[in-house]
Design a protein around this motif. Structure first.
Motif, PDB file in Angstrom:
ATOM      1  N   CYS A  13       0.839  -1.206   0.000  1.00  0.00           N
ATOM      2  CA  CYS A  13       0.000   0.000   0.000  1.00  0.00           C
ATOM      3  C   CYS A  13       0.873   1.254   0.000  1.00  0.00           C
ATOM      4  CB  CYS A  13      -0.937  -0.008   1.199  1.00  0.00           C
ATOM      5  SG  CYS A  13      -0.109   0.029   2.805  1.00  0.00           S
ATOM      6  N   SER A  14       0.269   2.364  -0.401  1.00  0.00           N
ATOM      7  CA  SER A  14       1.008   3.627  -0.423  1.00  0.00           C
ATOM      8  C   SER A  14       0.772   4.450   0.844  1.00  0.00           C
ATOM      9  CB  SER A  14       0.634   4.447  -1.653  1.00  0.00           C
ATOM     10  OG  SER A  14      -0.733   4.782  -1.617  1.00  0.00           O
ATOM     11  N   ASN A  15      -0.358   4.216   1.523  1.00  0.00           N
ATOM     12  CA  ASN A  15      -0.662   4.919   2.763  1.00  0.00           C
ATOM     13  C   ASN A  15      -1.057   3.862   3.793  1.00  0.00           C
ATOM     14  OD1 ASN A  15      -2.151   6.158   4.914  1.00  0.00           O
ATOM     15  ND2 ASN A  15      -2.449   7.969   3.631  1.00  0.00           N
ATOM     16  N   TYR A  16      -0.111   3.504   4.635  1.00  0.00           N
ATOM     17  CA  TYR A  16      -0.307   2.380   5.557  1.00  0.00           C
ATOM     18  C   TYR A  16      -1.517   2.573   6.463  1.00  0.00           C
ATOM     19  CZ  TYR A  16       0.573  -1.121   9.127  1.00  0.00           C
ATOM     20  OH  TYR A  16       0.450  -2.165   9.996  1.00  0.00           O
ATOM     21  N   GLU A  17      -1.644   3.724   7.073  1.00  0.00           N
ATOM     22  CA  GLU A  17      -2.748   3.940   8.018  1.00  0.00           C
ATOM     23  C   GLU A  17      -4.104   3.874   7.318  1.00  0.00           C
ATOM     24  OE1 GLU A  17      -2.553   3.811  11.258  1.00  0.00           O
ATOM     25  OE2 GLU A  17      -0.375   3.609  11.113  1.00  0.00           O
ATOM     26  N   ALA A  18      -4.201   4.453   6.106  1.00  0.00           N
ATOM     27  CA  ALA A  18      -5.467   4.410   5.365  1.00  0.00           C
ATOM     28  C   ALA A  18      -5.818   2.979   4.973  1.00  0.00           C
ATOM     29  CB  ALA A  18      -5.386   5.290   4.120  1.00  0.00           C
ATOM     30  N   SER A  19      -4.840   2.212   4.499  1.00  0.00           N
ATOM     31  CA  SER A  19      -5.107   0.831   4.095  1.00  0.00           C
ATOM     32  C   SER A  19      -5.391  -0.058   5.299  1.00  0.00           C
ATOM     33  CB  SER A  19      -3.942   0.273   3.287  1.00  0.00           C
ATOM     34  OG  SER A  19      -3.878   0.926   2.032  1.00  0.00           O
ATOM     35  N   LYS A  20      -4.669   0.146   6.377  1.00  0.00           N
ATOM     36  CA  LYS A  20      -4.923  -0.620   7.608  1.00  0.00           C
ATOM     37  C   LYS A  20      -6.359  -0.390   8.072  1.00  0.00           C
ATOM     38  CE  LYS A  20      -3.307  -0.970  12.400  1.00  0.00           C
ATOM     39  NZ  LYS A  20      -2.313  -0.457  13.371  1.00  0.00           N
ATOM     40  N   ALA A  21      -6.807   0.859   8.084  1.00  0.00           N
ATOM     41  CA  ALA A  21      -8.176   1.172   8.488  1.00  0.00           C
ATOM     42  C   ALA A  21      -9.190   0.563   7.522  1.00  0.00           C
ATOM     43  CB  ALA A  21      -8.370   2.688   8.582  1.00  0.00           C
ATOM     44  N   PHE A  22      -8.911   0.618   6.229  1.00  0.00           N
ATOM     45  CA  PHE A  22      -9.824   0.079   5.226  1.00  0.00           C
ATOM     46  C   PHE A  22     -10.017  -1.430   5.429  1.00  0.00           C
ATOM     47  CE2 PHE A  22     -10.559  -1.936   1.094  1.00  0.00           C
ATOM     48  CZ  PHE A  22     -11.693  -1.261   0.671  1.00  0.00           C
ATOM     49  N   GLU A  56      -1.275 -10.246   3.712  1.00  0.00           N
ATOM     50  CA  GLU A  56      -0.111  -9.538   4.236  1.00  0.00           C
ATOM     51  C   GLU A  56      -0.161  -8.148   3.639  1.00  0.00           C
ATOM     52  OE1 GLU A  56       3.371 -12.928   4.660  1.00  0.00           O
ATOM     53  OE2 GLU A  56       3.358 -11.646   2.903  1.00  0.00           O
ATOM     54  N   LEU A  57      -0.297  -7.147   4.485  1.00  0.00           N
ATOM     55  CA  LEU A  57      -0.322  -5.756   4.029  1.00  0.00           C
ATOM     56  C   LEU A  57       1.040  -5.142   4.340  1.00  0.00           C
ATOM     57  CD1 LEU A  57      -2.102  -3.466   2.854  1.00  0.00           C
ATOM     58  CD2 LEU A  57      -2.615  -2.842   5.223  1.00  0.00           C
ATOM     59  N   PHE A  58       1.717  -4.676   3.300  1.00  0.00           N
ATOM     60  CA  PHE A  58       3.047  -4.089   3.436  1.00  0.00           C
ATOM     61  C   PHE A  58       3.001  -2.602   3.130  1.00  0.00           C
ATOM     62  CE2 PHE A  58       3.995  -8.476   2.266  1.00  0.00           C
ATOM     63  CZ  PHE A  58       5.033  -8.802   3.127  1.00  0.00           C
ATOM     64  N   SER A  59       3.881  -1.861   3.789  1.00  0.00           N
ATOM     65  CA  SER A  59       4.132  -0.471   3.402  1.00  0.00           C
ATOM     66  C   SER A  59       5.607  -0.353   3.075  1.00  0.00           C
ATOM     67  CB  SER A  59       3.773   0.486   4.542  1.00  0.00           C
ATOM     68  OG  SER A  59       4.709   0.361   5.602  1.00  0.00           O
ATOM     69  N   PHE A  60       5.905   0.414   2.054  1.00  0.00           N
ATOM     70  CA  PHE A  60       7.280   0.739   1.690  1.00  0.00           C
ATOM     71  C   PHE A  60       7.307   2.221   1.333  1.00  0.00           C
ATOM     72  CE2 PHE A  60       7.115  -3.798   0.584  1.00  0.00           C
ATOM     73  CZ  PHE A  60       8.191  -4.256   1.318  1.00  0.00           C
ATOM     74  N   PRO A  61       8.424   2.914   1.557  1.00  0.00           N
ATOM     75  CA  PRO A  61       8.493   4.328   1.180  1.00  0.00           C
ATOM     76  C   PRO A  61       8.359   4.481  -0.346  1.00  0.00           C
ATOM     77  CG  PRO A  61      10.346   3.721   2.597  1.00  0.00           C
ATOM     78  CD  PRO A  61       9.640   2.450   2.208  1.00  0.00           C
ATOM     79  N   ASN A  62       7.441   5.298  -0.775  1.00  0.00           N
ATOM     80  CA  ASN A  62       7.261   5.654  -2.186  1.00  0.00           C
ATOM     81  C   ASN A  62       7.186   4.452  -3.135  1.00  0.00           C
ATOM     82  OD1 ASN A  62       7.453   8.484  -1.534  1.00  0.00           O
ATOM     83  ND2 ASN A  62       9.633   8.100  -1.215  1.00  0.00           N
ATOM     84  N   PRO A  63       6.247   3.543  -2.928  1.00  0.00           N
ATOM     85  CA  PRO A  63       6.149   2.416  -3.862  1.00  0.00           C
ATOM     86  C   PRO A  63       5.722   2.913  -5.241  1.00  0.00           C
ATOM     87  CG  PRO A  63       4.224   2.478  -2.456  1.00  0.00           C
ATOM     88  CD  PRO A  63       5.174   3.538  -1.943  1.00  0.00           C
ATOM     89  N   PRO A  64       6.246   2.306  -6.304  1.00  0.00           N
ATOM     90  CA  PRO A  64       5.855   2.745  -7.648  1.00  0.00           C
ATOM     91  C   PRO A  64       4.393   2.405  -7.934  1.00  0.00           C
ATOM     92  CG  PRO A  64       7.241   0.800  -7.765  1.00  0.00           C
ATOM     93  CD  PRO A  64       7.207   1.224  -6.328  1.00  0.00           C
ATOM     94  N   LYS A  65       3.758   3.238  -8.731  1.00  0.00           N
ATOM     95  CA  LYS A  65       2.375   2.996  -9.145  1.00  0.00           C
ATOM     96  C   LYS A  65       2.364   1.930 -10.220  1.00  0.00           C
ATOM     97  CE  LYS A  65       0.420   6.490  -6.911  1.00  0.00           C
ATOM     98  NZ  LYS A  65      -0.361   6.227  -5.747  1.00  0.00           N
TER      99      LYS A  65
END
Length: 128
Positions: A13-22, A56-65
């Motif tokens: 995901c690009s926004n961890y908190e938004a995706s975690k909440a979703f 598995e929900l991952f966050s990485f800095p600036n993932p490519p679109k």
């Protein structure tokens, strides 16, 4: 080799908190484990549905679109079975989640539709 089941689906995901909440507040997944990996500046969140590990929900800095329409090459979408599609759509409406209209599978006559997660990943609801 004899595959037994799908073990999990990995989503970046690009926004961890938004995706975690979703995935937890909107879709109702429960959190099994959450780890922050300092060396990667990355979170890994293990999510379960009906007490079964699924995402598995991952966050990485600036993932490519990447292209994520259902007809794009690659992983097409994830799909969840529901007992009543209309009730599920009313729930999505109550959470201000935009979705398509109801489609009918021409081979099974079952109802289904699509909506998107915060990163525009297509998600299908399929009436069981």
């Amino acid at each position: 080799m004899q595959l037994q089941s799908v073990h999990h689906i990995a989503i970046i995901c690009s926004n961890y908190e938004a995706s975690k909440a979703f995935y937890t507040d909107i879709l109702g997944f429960s959190i099994k484990n959450e780890v922050y990996r300092k060396d990667r500046d990355s979170y890994k969140l293990d999510l379960a549905l009906n007490n079964q590990y699924k995402i598995e929900l991952f966050s990485f800095p600036n993932p490519p679109k990447r292209v994520s329409q259902p007809e794009a090459a690659g992983l097409r979408h994830i799909a969840f079975g529901v007992k009543n599609l209309e009730e599920s759509l009313q729930y999505l409406d109550s959470k201000n989640i935009t979705h398509e209209g109801v489609r009918i599978d021409p081979f099974t006559n079952k109802k289904f539709t699509f909506f998107n997660d915060p990163d525009n990943l297509p998600i299908e609801l399929y009436e069981l």
